[in-house]
Design a protein around this motif. Structure first.
Motif, PDB file in Angstrom:
ATOM      1  N   PRO A  11       0.876  -1.288   0.058  1.00  0.00           N
ATOM      2  CA  PRO A  11      -0.158   0.127  -0.043  1.00  0.00           C
ATOM      3  C   PRO A  11       0.985   1.226  -0.028  1.00  0.00           C
ATOM      4  O   PRO A  11       0.481   2.273  -0.469  1.00  0.00           O
ATOM      5  CB  PRO A  11      -0.965  -0.123   1.294  1.00  0.00           C
ATOM      6  CG  PRO A  11      -0.980  -1.684   1.613  1.00  0.00           C
ATOM      7  CD  PRO A  11       0.370  -2.310   0.967  1.00  0.00           C
ATOM      8  N   GLU A  12       1.722   1.062   0.759  1.00  0.00           N
ATOM      9  CA  GLU A  12       2.738   2.490   0.556  1.00  0.00           C
ATOM     10  C   GLU A  12       3.337   2.713  -0.539  1.00  0.00           C
ATOM     11  O   GLU A  12       3.690   3.753  -0.947  1.00  0.00           O
ATOM     12  CB  GLU A  12       3.805   2.258   1.908  1.00  0.00           C
ATOM     13  CG  GLU A  12       3.471   2.150   3.251  1.00  0.00           C
ATOM     14  CD  GLU A  12       2.561   0.990   3.477  1.00  0.00           C
ATOM     15  OE1 GLU A  12       1.862   1.023   4.483  1.00  0.00           O
ATOM     16  OE2 GLU A  12       2.995  -0.038   2.980  1.00  0.00           O
ATOM     17  N   GLN A  13       3.882   1.588  -1.441  1.00  0.00           N
ATOM     18  CA  GLN A  13       4.481   1.833  -2.584  1.00  0.00           C
ATOM     19  C   GLN A  13       3.709   2.215  -3.681  1.00  0.00           C
ATOM     20  O   GLN A  13       3.810   3.116  -4.465  1.00  0.00           O
ATOM     21  CB  GLN A  13       5.172   0.403  -3.001  1.00  0.00           C
ATOM     22  CG  GLN A  13       6.358   0.042  -2.179  1.00  0.00           C
ATOM     23  CD  GLN A  13       6.966  -1.352  -2.705  1.00  0.00           C
ATOM     24  OE1 GLN A  13       6.209  -2.396  -3.140  1.00  0.00           O
ATOM     25  NE2 GLN A  13       8.209  -1.502  -2.449  1.00  0.00           N
ATOM     26  N   ALA A  14       2.223   1.879  -3.453  1.00  0.00           N
ATOM     27  CA  ALA A  14       1.323   2.113  -4.587  1.00  0.00           C
ATOM     28  C   ALA A  14       0.840   3.545  -4.225  1.00  0.00           C
ATOM     29  O   ALA A  14       0.689   4.193  -5.226  1.00  0.00           O
ATOM     30  CB  ALA A  14      -0.152   1.331  -4.201  1.00  0.00           C
ATOM     31  N   GLU A  15       0.825   4.038  -3.232  1.00  0.00           N
ATOM     32  CA  GLU A  15       0.794   5.377  -2.917  1.00  0.00           C
ATOM     33  C   GLU A  15       1.628   6.377  -3.425  1.00  0.00           C
ATOM     34  O   GLU A  15       1.389   7.249  -3.813  1.00  0.00           O
ATOM     35  CB  GLU A  15       0.399   5.831  -1.307  1.00  0.00           C
ATOM     36  CG  GLU A  15       0.088   7.097  -0.801  1.00  0.00           C
ATOM     37  CD  GLU A  15       0.008   7.251   0.496  1.00  0.00           C
ATOM     38  OE1 GLU A  15      -0.229   8.366   1.112  1.00  0.00           O
ATOM     39  OE2 GLU A  15       0.039   6.380   1.284  1.00  0.00           O
TER      40      GLU A  15
ATOM     41  N   ASP B 205      11.694   1.996   0.555  1.00  0.00           N
ATOM     42  CA  ASP B 205      12.528   1.477   1.736  1.00  0.00           C
ATOM     43  C   ASP B 205      12.551  -0.021   1.153  1.00  0.00           C
ATOM     44  O   ASP B 205      13.827  -0.721   1.369  1.00  0.00           O
ATOM     45  CB  ASP B 205      12.037   1.316   2.918  1.00  0.00           C
ATOM     46  CG  ASP B 205      12.023   2.664   3.555  1.00  0.00           C
ATOM     47  OD1 ASP B 205      12.943   3.610   3.081  1.00  0.00           O
ATOM     48  OD2 ASP B 205      11.059   2.930   4.243  1.00  0.00           O
ATOM     49  N   ALA B 206      11.622  -0.728   0.579  1.00  0.00           N
ATOM     50  CA  ALA B 206      11.643  -1.980   0.287  1.00  0.00           C
ATOM     51  C   ALA B 206      11.508  -2.295  -1.186  1.00  0.00           C
ATOM     52  O   ALA B 206      11.158  -1.357  -2.003  1.00  0.00           O
ATOM     53  CB  ALA B 206      10.707  -2.877   0.813  1.00  0.00           C
ATOM     54  N   PRO B 207      12.262  -3.647  -1.704  1.00  0.00           N
ATOM     55  CA  PRO B 207      12.089  -3.775  -3.213  1.00  0.00           C
ATOM     56  C   PRO B 207      10.764  -4.224  -3.664  1.00  0.00           C
ATOM     57  O   PRO B 207      10.007  -4.473  -2.918  1.00  0.00           O
ATOM     58  CB  PRO B 207      13.024  -4.988  -3.257  1.00  0.00           C
ATOM     59  CG  PRO B 207      13.076  -5.640  -1.865  1.00  0.00           C
ATOM     60  CD  PRO B 207      12.972  -4.410  -0.780  1.00  0.00           C
ATOM     61  N   LEU B 208      10.676  -4.229  -4.729  1.00  0.00           N
ATOM     62  CA  LEU B 208       9.223  -4.326  -5.303  1.00  0.00           C
ATOM     63  C   LEU B 208       9.154  -5.815  -5.496  1.00  0.00           C
ATOM     64  O   LEU B 208      10.021  -6.729  -5.746  1.00  0.00           O
ATOM     65  CB  LEU B 208       9.197  -3.942  -6.943  1.00  0.00           C
ATOM     66  CG  LEU B 208       9.552  -2.555  -6.985  1.00  0.00           C
ATOM     67  CD1 LEU B 208       9.153  -1.988  -8.687  1.00  0.00           C
ATOM     68  CD2 LEU B 208       8.314  -1.643  -6.377  1.00  0.00           C
TER      69      LEU B 208
END
Length: 372
Positions: free
Chosen positions: A17-21, A135-138
């Motif tokens: 959710p954080e990456q999508a945002e 912070d994290a990979p996809l």
């Protein structure tokens, strides 16, 4: 002799959710920067007759970030924003060179949501891809491996209308030409048959769009039965929009997969490939055939044949669009006065009986070999 080519490998991924945002915010900023730069360039070109350079647009971006109205542009990675300006610069270069129309504004609903990251804006380590500001990979679904030792030079992240996320990795790859073969082929593009070959083979057009059109029509009828202004109508409208997006994504995927299989086989099995130089852009203006022509994707098939032939040491020849391939007898060379579309088979005065499409493909091959 092997050659080094740039090749894109596309994969689906599943963001948190954080990456999508973060990506949604980046997409919006990319679209804003592109449109605002296009607006500034258009104003300068219209009022002053002056062309704005990439350097000027980049300097303007810095000013926008420092202004109170657009300071949120600093919250996302600067690289996708700079890449948007480079893409706009390329669009104007194509326009001034008369290779394309004037650039248009990006729409939130119609334009593809995407962002491009160059090497300084992502980290590639042990097969894990981490974008700037993350912070994290996809979580990438590796449907096929990258070439051994490949290092991505550019990463493009996108989201389609069906809500699916994709990442495209551009890498350098060494490709060796295929061994020479004696066979050559001429191709006559069609609607009932996607392509008719000079060998007599007809490659069927799967008509992917026609299959899903029935499902979309069913959803539209369900929407029409709902009372206007009701909650059920709102639900039906949302359901139809989702079905529409999923159907078009499915059609695109199936069509691309089929074309890849067809073009790879044609390039692998033939040394010279002759095609007609069709102007698809003009042909789709025929409203009776536009849907069928678009579903066949002749332009996409031609594009695939072009780069695959260049990769693997084959020759692709485009025969002049005015060449009378259908009206010419491939046996004796006699030219018929007329050949209506409904005539699918005909007989020449020399006695040769022809299938219209196979005869056209044979003539295209003969003309292609003469040119090459």
């Amino acid at each position: 002799m092997a050659q080094i080519v740039k090749r894109a490998y596309k994969y689906r991924f599943y963001p948190t959710p954080e990456q999508a945002e973060e990506l949604a915010r980046t997409f919006g900023c990319v679209r804003l920067v592109y449109n605002k730069a296009l607006e500034e360039r258009t104003r300068a070109y219209t009022l002053q007759g002056r062309r704005v350079s990439y350097v000027e647009s980049s300097a303007a971006l810095t000013v926008w970030k420092r202004s109170g109205d657009y300071d949120f542009l600093s919250e996302v990675s600067s690289v996708p924003l700079q890449q948007a300006l480079r893409h706009l610069q390329a669009a104007f270069a194509n326009f001034f060179a008369k290779r394309a129309k004037y650039p248009t504004f990006k729409s939130r609903k119609k334009s593809r949501a995407s962002a491009e990251y160059t090497r300084s804006a992502f980290r590639w380590r042990d097969g894990a891809l981490t974008l700037a500001k993350m912070d994290a990979p996809l979580a990438i679904a590796w449907s096929r491996p990258l070439p051994e030792g490949a290092e991505p030079s550019t990463v493009t992240v996108s989201k389609d209308a069906a809500g699916r996320w994709f990442v495209s990795l551009l890498v350098e790859e060494e490709i060796s030409p295929l061994p020479p073969v004696a066979e050559n082929v001429g191709i006559d593009a069609g609607i009932t048959a996607l392509a008719t070959l000079s060998t007599g083979e007809k490659i069927v057009n799967p008509c992917h769009e026609r299959r899903d059109r029935r499902k979309l029509a069913k959803a539209q009828r369900a929407l029409a039965r709902k009372e206007k202004g009701s909650a059920n109508r709102a639900k039906a409208r949302l359901k139809m929009a989702r079905a529409h997006a999923r159907a078009h994504a499915r059609v695109t995927d199936r069509r691309r997969d089929h074309l890849h299989k067809v073009t790879t086989r044609l390039v692998r099995d033939n040394q010279v490939i002759a095609v007609e130089d069709l102007t698809v852009r003009n042909m789709v203006k025929n409203h009776s055939l536009a849907r069928a022509i678009s579903d066949a994707s002749w332009r996409q098939m031609r594009s695939m044949l072009e780069y695959k032939a260049a990769w693997y040491g084959r020759t692709l020849v485009a025969v002049d669009r005015w060449f009378p391939s259908s009206k010419l007898c491939s046996a004796c060379g006699a030219l018929q006065d007329r050949m209506p579309l409904h005539a699918r088979a005909w007989q020449c005065a020399c006695g040769a009986a022809h299938d219209r499409d196979v005869n056209a493909a044979q003539n295209v091959l003969a003309a292609g070999l003469a040119e090459s």
